[in-house]
Write a protein that holds these residues in place. Structure first.
Motif, PDB file in Angstrom:
ATOM      1  N   TYR A   4      36.431  32.844  47.431  1.00 24.93           N
ATOM      2  CA  TYR A   4      36.446  32.235  46.265  1.00 24.93           C
ATOM      3  C   TYR A   4      35.148  31.791  45.979  1.00 24.93           C
ATOM      4  O   TYR A   4      34.583  32.361  44.621  1.00 24.93           O
ATOM      5  CB  TYR A   4      37.567  31.950  45.458  1.00 24.93           C
ATOM      6  N   ARG A   7      31.468  33.588  46.131  1.00 28.47           N
ATOM      7  CA  ARG A   7      31.735  34.500  44.884  1.00 28.47           C
ATOM      8  C   ARG A   7      31.480  34.325  44.062  1.00 28.47           C
ATOM      9  O   ARG A   7      30.436  33.984  43.156  1.00 28.47           O
ATOM     10  CB  ARG A   7      33.064  35.702  45.050  1.00 28.47           C
ATOM     11  N   ALA A 193      42.655  35.905  34.084  1.00 25.43           N
ATOM     12  CA  ALA A 193      41.709  37.286  34.271  1.00 25.43           C
ATOM     13  C   ALA A 193      39.266  36.539  33.947  1.00 25.43           C
ATOM     14  O   ALA A 193      39.103  36.861  35.492  1.00 25.43           O
ATOM     15  CB  ALA A 193      41.253  37.695  32.821  1.00 25.43           C
ATOM     16  N   GLU A 194      39.448  35.781  33.614  1.00 26.18           N
ATOM     17  CA  GLU A 194      38.367  35.247  34.098  1.00 26.18           C
ATOM     18  C   GLU A 194      37.990  33.866  35.097  1.00 26.18           C
ATOM     19  O   GLU A 194      37.788  34.119  36.072  1.00 26.18           O
ATOM     20  CB  GLU A 194      37.993  33.647  32.464  1.00 26.18           C
ATOM     21  N   THR A 196      39.430  34.928  37.600  1.00 20.14           N
ATOM     22  CA  THR A 196      39.821  35.738  39.448  1.00 20.14           C
ATOM     23  C   THR A 196      39.170  37.109  38.877  1.00 20.14           C
ATOM     24  O   THR A 196      38.739  37.805  40.007  1.00 20.14           O
ATOM     25  CB  THR A 196      40.555  36.519  38.811  1.00 20.14           C
ATOM     26  N   LYS A 197      38.048  36.659  38.341  1.00 20.68           N
ATOM     27  CA  LYS A 197      37.136  38.183  38.379  1.00 20.68           C
ATOM     28  C   LYS A 197      35.888  37.638  39.018  1.00 20.68           C
ATOM     29  O   LYS A 197      35.855  38.914  39.499  1.00 20.68           O
ATOM     30  CB  LYS A 197      36.024  37.187  36.870  1.00 20.68           C
ATOM     31  N   PRO A 198      35.631  36.722  39.625  1.00 18.50           N
ATOM     32  CA  PRO A 198      35.081  36.673  40.860  1.00 18.50           C
ATOM     33  C   PRO A 198      35.395  37.577  42.155  1.00 18.50           C
ATOM     34  O   PRO A 198      35.071  37.984  42.656  1.00 18.50           O
ATOM     35  CB  PRO A 198      35.043  34.969  41.871  1.00 18.50           C
ATOM     36  N   ILE A 199      36.424  37.672  42.316  1.00 19.23           N
ATOM     37  CA  ILE A 199      37.186  38.460  43.562  1.00 19.23           C
ATOM     38  C   ILE A 199      37.640  39.378  42.924  1.00 19.23           C
ATOM     39  O   ILE A 199      38.425  39.913  43.692  1.00 19.23           O
ATOM     40  CB  ILE A 199      37.945  37.162  44.418  1.00 19.23           C
ATOM     41  N   GLU A 200      38.149  39.702  41.440  1.00 24.20           N
ATOM     42  CA  GLU A 200      38.397  40.768  41.191  1.00 24.20           C
ATOM     43  C   GLU A 200      40.105  41.084  41.420  1.00 24.20           C
ATOM     44  O   GLU A 200      40.792  42.096  42.375  1.00 24.20           O
ATOM     45  CB  GLU A 200      38.022  41.654  40.798  1.00 24.20           C
ATOM     46  N   ARG A 201      41.223  39.862  41.736  1.00 23.44           N
ATOM     47  CA  ARG A 201      42.039  40.414  42.340  1.00 23.44           C
ATOM     48  C   ARG A 201      42.530  39.702  41.197  1.00 23.44           C
ATOM     49  O   ARG A 201      43.114  38.920  40.322  1.00 23.44           O
ATOM     50  CB  ARG A 201      42.422  38.744  43.643  1.00 23.44           C
ATOM     51  N   ASP A 202      44.488  40.133  41.526  1.00 20.70           N
ATOM     52  CA  ASP A 202      46.064  39.753  40.449  1.00 20.70           C
ATOM     53  C   ASP A 202      47.054  39.215  41.040  1.00 20.70           C
ATOM     54  O   ASP A 202      46.518  39.499  42.652  1.00 20.70           O
ATOM     55  CB  ASP A 202      45.710  41.144  39.469  1.00 20.70           C
TER      56      ASP A 202
END
Length: 478
Positions: A4, A7, A193-194, A196-202
């Motif tokens: 993380y 990224r 959302a902001e 976790t944006k670097p790894i695109e995970r939820d």
């Protein structure tokens, strides 16, 4: 975490400053949400403060039919990420350790599930925990369906149509949990959302703790009060580790690392009995006119689910470890319901209106069957007591027992064929004695026997009386 930060373009030496900045923005977002809804945001100096009680007091003073009730904040222990220097290697290391950070508690009245709380950790990894109540949810379902009921605290003391109410409860097991949780994340953690944006995970949704209760409703308090002491006494005196294992779905016995405990405790609301299997438990207690049995699962790996492999769900299915994931919540409900059902069935052996002497007299005197006389049973004699204990073992509760099963419990193993035949004949005569007294019945087209309803009552009662000490019986009588 290393991936993380790479990224996100954050150097390890800058991690603390980066994390502090994110934490400050999360706190500001919480304050903005409270201000937007004109609800209080309160800092609690002690983590031991009952936060739900504080929120309910706020709700009582400022009624809310739907939406945010309050935001509470408190510093609490948690597992979180730190960057530490290693003196040996003279390098920075990223470690997940126990520490303390600010946690935000959001209390809401949800349109679908009713009263719930959200706990948000304000430092990496920003754990997001939701606590909801199935009975609160059921009340909303019954209101929407026009189903009449009476409710006291967290209990329904009367429901106009219990079958329909149970069907509504069963609908909860088919919930799309990510779909239900996502709006809560958007409301209480708008920076998710902001971040976790670097790894695109939820968020990966799991169930840290589940409680499944089965309620037995009585028409009046006096009826439950009359039998409750006998239920508690029976659970303490008769349910050993074998019975607890069977209640929790382990008819074949304990594993090497299993720990089984039973605890009886008196609190402000009365006496409750609790049985532990490792970190999972089964307890029973009274709530006014309701007798409740409840299974709590903290360690799902003690249970099994019929499914395919994790990385190939449509692959070959077999019994695998129950996962924490919400994907297996329906199975949690199944094993929990089975546990409470077995427990209530076992407690049904308690007969509070018939004295033990009245039940025991039928087997403590000779009987005749088909013109043949059979001797009386003596549960206080060692040989008869061993026989009764053998047929009452938890491992025989579901599939029954055979001559060889009882023989293995009462005699030492031998390779002498003549000795084996003598033992088989002796066990056969003793089983015929139990059958003549009506304590066991034969399973059709098999060589197996099971305890009859009469056998369940009498054998359990006799063994409990035999094992009770004079001191305990005197205390119970007092």
């Amino acid at each position: 975490m290393i991936y993380y930060l790479e990224r996100a373009g954050v150097l390890w030496k800058n991690f603390k400053g980066f994390a502090v900045g994110v934490t400050d923005r999360i706190r500001e977002a919480a304050a903005a949400l409270a201000e937007k809804h004109r609800r209080p945001m309160i800092y609690l100096p002690s983590s031991r403060t009952n936060k739900e009680q504080v929120a309910l007091q706020i709700k009582a003073r400022q009624p809310v039919r739907s939406g945010l009730v309050a935001v509470l904040s408190c510093v609490e222990p948690c597992r979180t990420w730190f960057v530490r220097g290693n003196r040996a290697t003279k390098k920075l290391e990223l470690k997940l350790q126990w520490g303390k950070c600010l946690h935000l508690y959001y209390y809401l009245v949800h349109e679908q599930v009713g009263w719930l709380s959200v706990r948000l950790q304000t430092w990496f990894p920003f754990l997001f925990q939701v606590c909801l109540n199935g009975r609160e949810w059921l009340a909303r379902q019954m209101d929407a369906a026009g189903l009449a009921y009476r409710r006291e605290d967290n209990c329904f003391t009367w429901v106009a149509d219990t079958a329909r109410a149970q069907a509504l409860l069963d609908e909860q097991h088919r919930t799309d949990w990510p779909k239900l949780m996502t709006p809560l994340v958007q409301l209480c953690h708008p920076l998710h959302a902001e971040i976790t944006k670097p790894i695109e995970r939820d968020y990966y949704w799991t169930a840290a703790e589940t409680e499944y209760a089965t309620d037995v409703m009585f028409r009046e308090r006096a009826a439950l009060e009359r039998i409750y002491p006998a239920l508690v006494h029976h659970a303490v005196m008769s349910f050993g580790s074998e019975q607890v294992l069977r209640f929790m779905g382990r008819p074949r016995g304990a594993h090497g690392s299993d720990e089984v405990q039973t605890d009886r405790r008196r609190g402000p609301d009365g006496v409750r009995i609790k049985h532990w299997l490792n970190k999972n438990s089964l307890k029973a207690y009274d709530k006014g006119t309701v007798f409740r049995t409840e299974v709590t699962i903290n360690q799902p790996k003690d249970f099994r689910i019929w499914r395919g492999p994790e990385n190939e769900p449509d692959g070959r299915k077999q019994w695998r470890i129950l996962r924490r994931s919400v994907a297996d919540l329906h199975r949690r409900a199944q094993v929990s319901h089975a546990g409470t059902d077995r427990y209530l069935t076992a407690l049904a052996a308690v007969h509070v209106t018939t004295p033990l002497a009245q039940e025991a007299v039928t087997v403590c005197r000779p009987v005749r069957d088909e013109g043949r006389r059979y001797r009386a049973l003596n549960p206080f004699a060692e040989s008869d007591a061993q026989l009764l204990e053998a047929i009452n073992r938890g491992e025989f509760a579901m599939n029954g027992f055979r001559n060889r099963d009882i023989r293995s419990k009462l005699y030492e193993s031998t390779e002498d064929p003549a000795q084996v035949r003598r033992q088989m004949a002796a066990i056969g005569r003793r089983l015929r004695l139990l059958w003549a007294h009506g304590l066991i019945t034969k399973v059709s087209k098999t060589h197996r026997y099971v305890l009859s309803q009469k056998g369940h009552r009498i054998v359990t009662a006799m063994l409990a009386a035999r094992q009770a000490s004079i001191e305990k019986l005197t205390a119970f009588a007092a």
